[in-house]
Each structure stands twice: as structure tokens, then as C-alpha cells.
Design a protein around this motif. Sequence first.
Motif, PDB file in Angstrom:
ATOM      1  N   MET A  17       0.843  -1.189   0.000  1.00  0.00           N
ATOM      2  CA  MET A  17       0.000   0.000   0.000  1.00  0.00           C
ATOM      3  C   MET A  17       0.884   1.247   0.000  1.00  0.00           C
ATOM      4  O   MET A  17       1.927   1.272   0.586  1.00  0.00           O
ATOM      5  CB  MET A  17      -0.892   0.033   1.233  1.00  0.00           C
ATOM      6  CG  MET A  17      -1.831  -1.139   1.355  1.00  0.00           C
ATOM      7  SD  MET A  17      -2.854  -0.957   2.832  1.00  0.00           S
ATOM      8  CE  MET A  17      -3.812  -2.460   2.695  1.00  0.00           C
ATOM      9  N   ARG A  18       0.421   2.321  -0.629  1.00  0.00           N
ATOM     10  CA  ARG A  18       1.130   3.573  -0.527  1.00  0.00           C
ATOM     11  C   ARG A  18       0.132   4.665  -0.199  1.00  0.00           C
ATOM     12  O   ARG A  18      -1.028   4.598  -0.586  1.00  0.00           O
ATOM     13  CB  ARG A  18       1.873   3.887  -1.820  1.00  0.00           C
ATOM     14  CG  ARG A  18       1.016   4.020  -3.067  1.00  0.00           C
ATOM     15  CD  ARG A  18       1.921   4.403  -4.231  1.00  0.00           C
ATOM     16  NE  ARG A  18       1.195   4.650  -5.434  1.00  0.00           N
ATOM     17  CZ  ARG A  18       0.836   3.727  -6.282  1.00  0.00           C
ATOM     18  NH1 ARG A  18       1.112   2.479  -6.041  1.00  0.00           N
ATOM     19  NH2 ARG A  18       0.173   4.028  -7.393  1.00  0.00           N
ATOM     20  N   ILE A  19       0.592   5.646   0.542  1.00  0.00           N
ATOM     21  CA  ILE A  19      -0.291   6.662   1.087  1.00  0.00           C
ATOM     22  C   ILE A  19      -0.081   7.973   0.349  1.00  0.00           C
ATOM     23  O   ILE A  19       1.041   8.427   0.175  1.00  0.00           O
ATOM     24  CB  ILE A  19      -0.032   6.855   2.595  1.00  0.00           C
ATOM     25  CG1 ILE A  19      -0.236   5.520   3.315  1.00  0.00           C
ATOM     26  CG2 ILE A  19      -0.909   7.927   3.186  1.00  0.00           C
ATOM     27  CD1 ILE A  19       0.266   5.534   4.725  1.00  0.00           C
ATOM     28  N   LEU A  20      -1.176   8.568  -0.095  1.00  0.00           N
ATOM     29  CA  LEU A  20      -1.117   9.835  -0.793  1.00  0.00           C
ATOM     30  C   LEU A  20      -1.878  10.866   0.035  1.00  0.00           C
ATOM     31  O   LEU A  20      -3.051  10.693   0.325  1.00  0.00           O
ATOM     32  CB  LEU A  20      -1.777   9.712  -2.173  1.00  0.00           C
ATOM     33  CG  LEU A  20      -1.298   8.531  -3.033  1.00  0.00           C
ATOM     34  CD1 LEU A  20      -2.105   8.466  -4.299  1.00  0.00           C
ATOM     35  CD2 LEU A  20       0.181   8.693  -3.347  1.00  0.00           C
ATOM     36  N   ALA A  21      -1.219  11.921   0.453  1.00  0.00           N
ATOM     37  CA  ALA A  21      -1.880  12.949   1.256  1.00  0.00           C
ATOM     38  C   ALA A  21      -2.225  14.129   0.370  1.00  0.00           C
ATOM     39  O   ALA A  21      -1.460  14.530  -0.492  1.00  0.00           O
ATOM     40  CB  ALA A  21      -0.967  13.400   2.398  1.00  0.00           C
ATOM     41  N   VAL A  29      -3.791   3.185  -1.127  1.00  0.00           N
ATOM     42  CA  VAL A  29      -3.984   2.500  -2.407  1.00  0.00           C
ATOM     43  C   VAL A  29      -3.505   1.058  -2.312  1.00  0.00           C
ATOM     44  O   VAL A  29      -2.455   0.786  -1.729  1.00  0.00           O
ATOM     45  CB  VAL A  29      -3.219   3.237  -3.532  1.00  0.00           C
ATOM     46  CG1 VAL A  29      -3.429   2.549  -4.871  1.00  0.00           C
ATOM     47  CG2 VAL A  29      -3.660   4.695  -3.603  1.00  0.00           C
ATOM     48  N   ALA A  30      -4.283   0.139  -2.881  1.00  0.00           N
ATOM     49  CA  ALA A  30      -3.909  -1.275  -2.867  1.00  0.00           C
ATOM     50  C   ALA A  30      -4.431  -1.972  -4.114  1.00  0.00           C
ATOM     51  O   ALA A  30      -5.352  -1.476  -4.790  1.00  0.00           O
ATOM     52  CB  ALA A  30      -4.454  -1.963  -1.614  1.00  0.00           C
ATOM     53  N   VAL A  31      -3.851  -3.109  -4.415  1.00  0.00           N
ATOM     54  CA  VAL A  31      -4.324  -3.937  -5.534  1.00  0.00           C
ATOM     55  C   VAL A  31      -5.533  -4.741  -5.065  1.00  0.00           C
ATOM     56  O   VAL A  31      -5.468  -5.414  -4.037  1.00  0.00           O
ATOM     57  CB  VAL A  31      -3.217  -4.895  -6.012  1.00  0.00           C
ATOM     58  CG1 VAL A  31      -3.751  -5.804  -7.130  1.00  0.00           C
ATOM     59  CG2 VAL A  31      -2.006  -4.110  -6.495  1.00  0.00           C
TER      60      VAL A  31
END
Length: 232
Positions: A1-5, A33-35
Motif C-alpha cells: 500500500m502507498r499513502i497519498l496525502a 492505495v492497494a491492488v
Amino acid sequence: MRILAMILTVALAGPAMAEDMARMTVAGEARVVAVPDLAKVSLGAQGKGQTPVEAMNATTTALEGIMARLKELGIEDKDIQTRGLSVNEETRWDRDTNIEVFIGYTASNIIEVRVRDMDLLSDVLGKVLTEGANRLNGLNFEMQDDAEMRAEARRSAVQDAMEKAQLFAEAAGVRVGRVISIDDTAEPLVEGPTMRMLEPVMEAAPEAKAVPVAVGEVTTRAEVTMVFEILQ
């Protein structure tokens, strides 16, 4: 997962809000965000006939083959659900006689299939066509369990608000005090790619190929509004 602020506006409220306390209101937002690991496919069959029974029987024959093939592929009964069943009379307007002319009946049976093994998805879409599916109404991607994503989005939204509060306090030459309130101002909704398909009436192929599918990503969003005490 990656985090977008995402950067939101910050409002500073002075003593007008309280006679003895200056406050700062900050909004924080985050996205995780994840698959996706779950696909929901809306599919089925449409049949025609001169009577309602004839039309529905044609549809039923196709659905029996479709459901049998799904089970062969490992789809469990709990992941197959009927979502639409209809029989309609078809007519056409005859311009020469100015009357409606009876054509026949059309029956439709639509099911929703949950595919939990994403490696099977392309094969499932191809095999149901072989069995007589002539309705592909939609394909949605989701997470089977998004609790972790929701929690991470909330934590990150709070962190985003706290970091912005510190930044604006430093720029204003004041200090951030205690947290007065935290409000969850936007339920963290899962935003995922949705693939919409056309609805052609197709003849079943002798053996359809696996259908290429791009899974992409799904996004969970959270937003909080935090009120901080301002220290001089």
C-alpha cells in the motif's frame, strides 16, 4: 500500500471563538492505495421465444451451463447470486397499418459472481461465453477486507492534520497546544476502477479465449477535521 496525502485549506480562529482560548481548525486527508483481491462480475443470458415459457426455457438452459462451469472453476455457491430476472413481450410498430405487431417474448436472467481468486478472472469471463452467456453488464474491483485500509487512511488523515497544524503555527509564530476535538468528516469510501461492458446479444463461441482484464488499484479515502488550542 502507498499513502497519498492531499493538501486542504486551514482556518485559524482567534479569541472570537472563545474569550480565553485561541483555536486552530485544520482539515486532514489521506488515501491508501492497494491492488484489489475481489472482482464482482454481472453476467447472464437472454433468450427469445414465441411464448414466455419458451423464452425463459432458452435462458434457463444457458444459465444452467454457466453456473455448472463456474462451479467447475472453483466458484462457490455463496459467491453466485441472482440479481435480475425478467420476461417481456416484444412488439414493433407497423407504419403501414399503424398497429403494433407482436414479435415474441424476451427473457433475461442476470447473476452476480464474486471471484476471489484474481488469477481465475480472465478464464471465468471466457468460459461463461462458451456456455451461452450473452450479457456482460459490469465488472467491479474491491477488497475482500478493507478494514486495515480504512484504519490506515484514518491514521494518516490525523497525521496529515497534525503536521499542517504544526506548520501553520510555526509560520504564525505561535505554538500548537492540546487537541480540543477530532471529527471524522468523510467516511473513508473505497474508490476503485469500474469496468463497464457493452451488452451485445452474442452467439456462444465453440470455445472462447480467456478475456484480458486489467485489475488496477482501489483507493480508500479518509478525512478528519481537528481543532487545536493555540499557545502564544
